[in-house]
Design a protein around this motif. Sequence first.
Motif, PDB file in Angstrom:
ATOM      1  N   GLU A 193       0.830  -1.214   0.000  1.00 41.92           N
ATOM      2  CA  GLU A 193       0.000   0.000   0.000  1.00 41.92           C
ATOM      3  C   GLU A 193       0.861   1.259   0.000  1.00 41.92           C
ATOM      4  O   GLU A 193       0.540   2.235  -0.680  1.00 41.92           O
ATOM      5  CB  GLU A 193      -0.979  -0.009   1.172  1.00 41.92           C
ATOM      6  CG  GLU A 193      -2.033  -1.110   1.069  1.00 41.92           C
ATOM      7  CD  GLU A 193      -2.787  -1.127  -0.264  1.00 41.92           C
ATOM      8  OE1 GLU A 193      -3.158  -0.045  -0.781  1.00 41.92           O
ATOM      9  OE2 GLU A 193      -3.003  -2.242  -0.796  1.00 41.92           O
ATOM     10  N   PHE A 194       1.975   1.241   0.725  1.00 38.54           N
ATOM     11  CA  PHE A 194       2.915   2.357   0.656  1.00 38.54           C
ATOM     12  C   PHE A 194       3.488   2.480  -0.759  1.00 38.54           C
ATOM     13  O   PHE A 194       3.824   3.572  -1.209  1.00 38.54           O
ATOM     14  CB  PHE A 194       4.048   2.203   1.674  1.00 38.54           C
ATOM     15  CG  PHE A 194       3.701   2.672   3.050  1.00 38.54           C
ATOM     16  CD1 PHE A 194       3.158   3.917   3.275  1.00 38.54           C
ATOM     17  CD2 PHE A 194       3.938   1.856   4.140  1.00 38.54           C
ATOM     18  CE1 PHE A 194       2.841   4.358   4.549  1.00 38.54           C
ATOM     19  CE2 PHE A 194       3.630   2.274   5.424  1.00 38.54           C
ATOM     20  CZ  PHE A 194       3.074   3.516   5.635  1.00 38.54           C
ATOM     21  N   GLY A 195       3.609   1.358  -1.441  1.00 39.14           N
ATOM     22  CA  GLY A 195       4.080   1.367  -2.823  1.00 39.14           C
ATOM     23  C   GLY A 195       3.144   2.121  -3.742  1.00 39.14           C
ATOM     24  O   GLY A 195       3.586   2.818  -4.669  1.00 39.14           O
TER      25      GLY A 195
ATOM     26  N   TYR B 226       2.191   7.344  -6.842  1.00 35.86           N
ATOM     27  CA  TYR B 226       1.531   8.630  -7.074  1.00 35.86           C
ATOM     28  C   TYR B 226       2.401   9.801  -6.635  1.00 35.86           C
ATOM     29  O   TYR B 226       2.402  10.857  -7.300  1.00 35.86           O
ATOM     30  CB  TYR B 226       0.154   8.655  -6.401  1.00 35.86           C
ATOM     31  CG  TYR B 226      -0.782   7.674  -7.069  1.00 35.86           C
ATOM     32  CD1 TYR B 226      -1.221   7.884  -8.373  1.00 35.86           C
ATOM     33  CD2 TYR B 226      -1.176   6.508  -6.427  1.00 35.86           C
ATOM     34  CE1 TYR B 226      -2.048   6.970  -9.014  1.00 35.86           C
ATOM     35  CE2 TYR B 226      -2.010   5.587  -7.061  1.00 35.86           C
ATOM     36  CZ  TYR B 226      -2.436   5.828  -8.351  1.00 35.86           C
ATOM     37  OH  TYR B 226      -3.243   4.918  -8.990  1.00 35.86           O
ATOM     38  N   ASP B 227       3.171   9.639  -5.581  1.00 30.03           N
ATOM     39  CA  ASP B 227       4.111  10.685  -5.173  1.00 30.03           C
ATOM     40  C   ASP B 227       5.194  10.879  -6.230  1.00 30.03           C
ATOM     41  O   ASP B 227       5.614  12.006  -6.500  1.00 30.03           O
ATOM     42  CB  ASP B 227       4.770  10.348  -3.829  1.00 30.03           C
ATOM     43  CG  ASP B 227       3.831  10.517  -2.647  1.00 30.03           C
ATOM     44  OD1 ASP B 227       2.717  11.072  -2.822  1.00 30.03           O
ATOM     45  OD2 ASP B 227       4.200  10.063  -1.539  1.00 30.03           O
ATOM     46  N   THR B 228       5.654   9.780  -6.809  1.00 31.51           N
ATOM     47  CA  THR B 228       6.666   9.866  -7.871  1.00 31.51           C
ATOM     48  C   THR B 228       6.128  10.661  -9.051  1.00 31.51           C
ATOM     49  O   THR B 228       6.820  11.523  -9.594  1.00 31.51           O
ATOM     50  CB  THR B 228       7.103   8.460  -8.327  1.00 31.51           C
ATOM     51  OG1 THR B 228       7.678   7.773  -7.210  1.00 31.51           O
ATOM     52  CG2 THR B 228       8.120   8.527  -9.454  1.00 31.51           C
ATOM     53  N   ILE B 229       4.907  10.393  -9.439  1.00 34.94           N
ATOM     54  CA  ILE B 229       4.306  11.136 -10.556  1.00 34.94           C
ATOM     55  C   ILE B 229       4.271  12.632 -10.241  1.00 34.94           C
ATOM     56  O   ILE B 229       4.654  13.457 -11.078  1.00 34.94           O
ATOM     57  CB  ILE B 229       2.890  10.603 -10.863  1.00 34.94           C
ATOM     58  CG1 ILE B 229       2.982   9.178 -11.412  1.00 34.94           C
ATOM     59  CG2 ILE B 229       2.163  11.520 -11.844  1.00 34.94           C
ATOM     60  CD1 ILE B 229       1.656   8.446 -11.494  1.00 34.94           C
TER      61      ILE B 229
ATOM     62  N   LEU C 176       6.069  19.137 -16.075  1.00 27.82           N
ATOM     63  CA  LEU C 176       5.138  18.417 -16.942  1.00 27.82           C
ATOM     64  C   LEU C 176       3.771  18.353 -16.283  1.00 27.82           C
ATOM     65  O   LEU C 176       3.654  18.472 -15.061  1.00 27.82           O
ATOM     66  CB  LEU C 176       5.628  16.981 -17.176  1.00 27.82           C
ATOM     67  CG  LEU C 176       6.958  16.794 -17.878  1.00 27.82           C
ATOM     68  CD1 LEU C 176       7.384  15.330 -17.812  1.00 27.82           C
ATOM     69  CD2 LEU C 176       6.864  17.266 -19.311  1.00 27.82           C
ATOM     70  N   SER C 177       2.756  18.141 -17.095  1.00 28.78           N
ATOM     71  CA  SER C 177       1.431  17.924 -16.536  1.00 28.78           C
ATOM     72  C   SER C 177       1.431  16.592 -15.794  1.00 28.78           C
ATOM     73  O   SER C 177       2.303  15.740 -16.011  1.00 28.78           O
ATOM     74  CB  SER C 177       0.374  17.887 -17.647  1.00 28.78           C
ATOM     75  OG  SER C 177       0.511  16.699 -18.418  1.00 28.78           O
ATOM     76  N   TYR C 178       0.452  16.414 -14.945  1.00 30.53           N
ATOM     77  CA  TYR C 178       0.334  15.162 -14.197  1.00 30.53           C
ATOM     78  C   TYR C 178       0.231  13.984 -15.157  1.00 30.53           C
ATOM     79  O   TYR C 178       0.903  12.959 -14.978  1.00 30.53           O
ATOM     80  CB  TYR C 178      -0.888  15.212 -13.274  1.00 30.53           C
ATOM     81  CG  TYR C 178      -1.073  13.963 -12.462  1.00 30.53           C
ATOM     82  CD1 TYR C 178      -0.443  13.832 -11.229  1.00 30.53           C
ATOM     83  CD2 TYR C 178      -1.849  12.909 -12.926  1.00 30.53           C
ATOM     84  CE1 TYR C 178      -0.594  12.682 -10.470  1.00 30.53           C
ATOM     85  CE2 TYR C 178      -2.006  11.757 -12.176  1.00 30.53           C
ATOM     86  CZ  TYR C 178      -1.378  11.643 -10.954  1.00 30.53           C
ATOM     87  OH  TYR C 178      -1.520  10.491 -10.209  1.00 30.53           O
ATOM     88  N   ASN C 179      -0.586  14.113 -16.194  1.00 30.91           N
ATOM     89  CA  ASN C 179      -0.775  13.002 -17.141  1.00 30.91           C
ATOM     90  C   ASN C 179       0.508  12.676 -17.897  1.00 30.91           C
ATOM     91  O   ASN C 179       0.822  11.502 -18.115  1.00 30.91           O
ATOM     92  CB  ASN C 179      -1.911  13.301 -18.117  1.00 30.91           C
ATOM     93  CG  ASN C 179      -3.267  13.228 -17.447  1.00 30.91           C
ATOM     94  OD1 ASN C 179      -3.430  12.582 -16.415  1.00 30.91           O
ATOM     95  ND2 ASN C 179      -4.240  13.907 -18.027  1.00 30.91           N
ATOM     96  N   LYS C 180       1.254  13.690 -18.305  1.00 28.76           N
ATOM     97  CA  LYS C 180       2.530  13.446 -19.000  1.00 28.76           C
ATOM     98  C   LYS C 180       3.534  12.788 -18.046  1.00 28.76           C
ATOM     99  O   LYS C 180       4.284  11.902 -18.443  1.00 28.76           O
ATOM    100  CB  LYS C 180       3.116  14.746 -19.558  1.00 28.76           C
ATOM    101  CG  LYS C 180       2.362  15.287 -20.739  1.00 28.76           C
ATOM    102  CD  LYS C 180       2.573  14.413 -21.943  1.00 28.76           C
ATOM    103  CE  LYS C 180       1.856  14.978 -23.144  1.00 28.76           C
ATOM    104  NZ  LYS C 180       1.836  14.073 -24.268  1.00 28.76           N
ATOM    105  N   SER C 181       3.530  13.220 -16.804  1.00 26.01           N
ATOM    106  CA  SER C 181       4.424  12.614 -15.814  1.00 26.01           C
ATOM    107  C   SER C 181       4.061  11.155 -15.590  1.00 26.01           C
ATOM    108  O   SER C 181       4.938  10.294 -15.487  1.00 26.01           O
ATOM    109  CB  SER C 181       4.347  13.370 -14.493  1.00 26.01           C
ATOM    110  OG  SER C 181       4.803  14.681 -14.668  1.00 26.01           O
ATOM    111  N   ARG C 182       2.771  10.871 -15.527  1.00 23.41           N
ATOM    112  CA  ARG C 182       2.333   9.484 -15.337  1.00 23.41           C
ATOM    113  C   ARG C 182       2.754   8.628 -16.529  1.00 23.41           C
ATOM    114  O   ARG C 182       3.224   7.502 -16.356  1.00 23.41           O
ATOM    115  CB  ARG C 182       0.822   9.432 -15.152  1.00 23.41           C
ATOM    116  CG  ARG C 182       0.329   8.049 -14.815  1.00 23.41           C
ATOM    117  CD  ARG C 182      -1.138   8.042 -14.512  1.00 23.41           C
ATOM    118  NE  ARG C 182      -1.543   6.717 -14.090  1.00 23.41           N
ATOM    119  CZ  ARG C 182      -2.647   6.462 -13.454  1.00 23.41           C
ATOM    120  NH1 ARG C 182      -3.483   7.432 -13.155  1.00 23.41           N
ATOM    121  NH2 ARG C 182      -2.953   5.229 -13.104  1.00 23.41           N
TER     122      ARG C 182
END
Length: 100
Positions: A7-9, A14-17, A26-32
């Motif tokens: 769960e921490f993973g 999401y924190d990495t994004i 970058l936008s959130y979507n581009k980062s993802r």
Amino acid sequence: MAVILHEFGHKFYYDTIRMVSKAKNLSYNKSRELVDSVARNWINELLLQDKSLDRALSMYADEGVQGNYMSEVVAEVFSVRKTNLYAAAIMSRLKGLMKK
């Protein structure tokens, strides 16, 4: 304990994004997309070495790939990062994305 690390993973994913988004403007979507592509490239490298993801990491990670849920892959990576060399390698790549 493994469930908690998993769960921490998800949180790490999401924190990495968010961190990549800030570091690379970058936008959130581009980062993802970028984070997911790093995970997919790592998986493809394993496959080229004749390593199956379910054996190299876990069946949950393999199911995540099949369903295109990279969050599941990263959560599994996070949960075994200290004991699995494959997981340690992808963690290093993901952390590298956060640098400017």
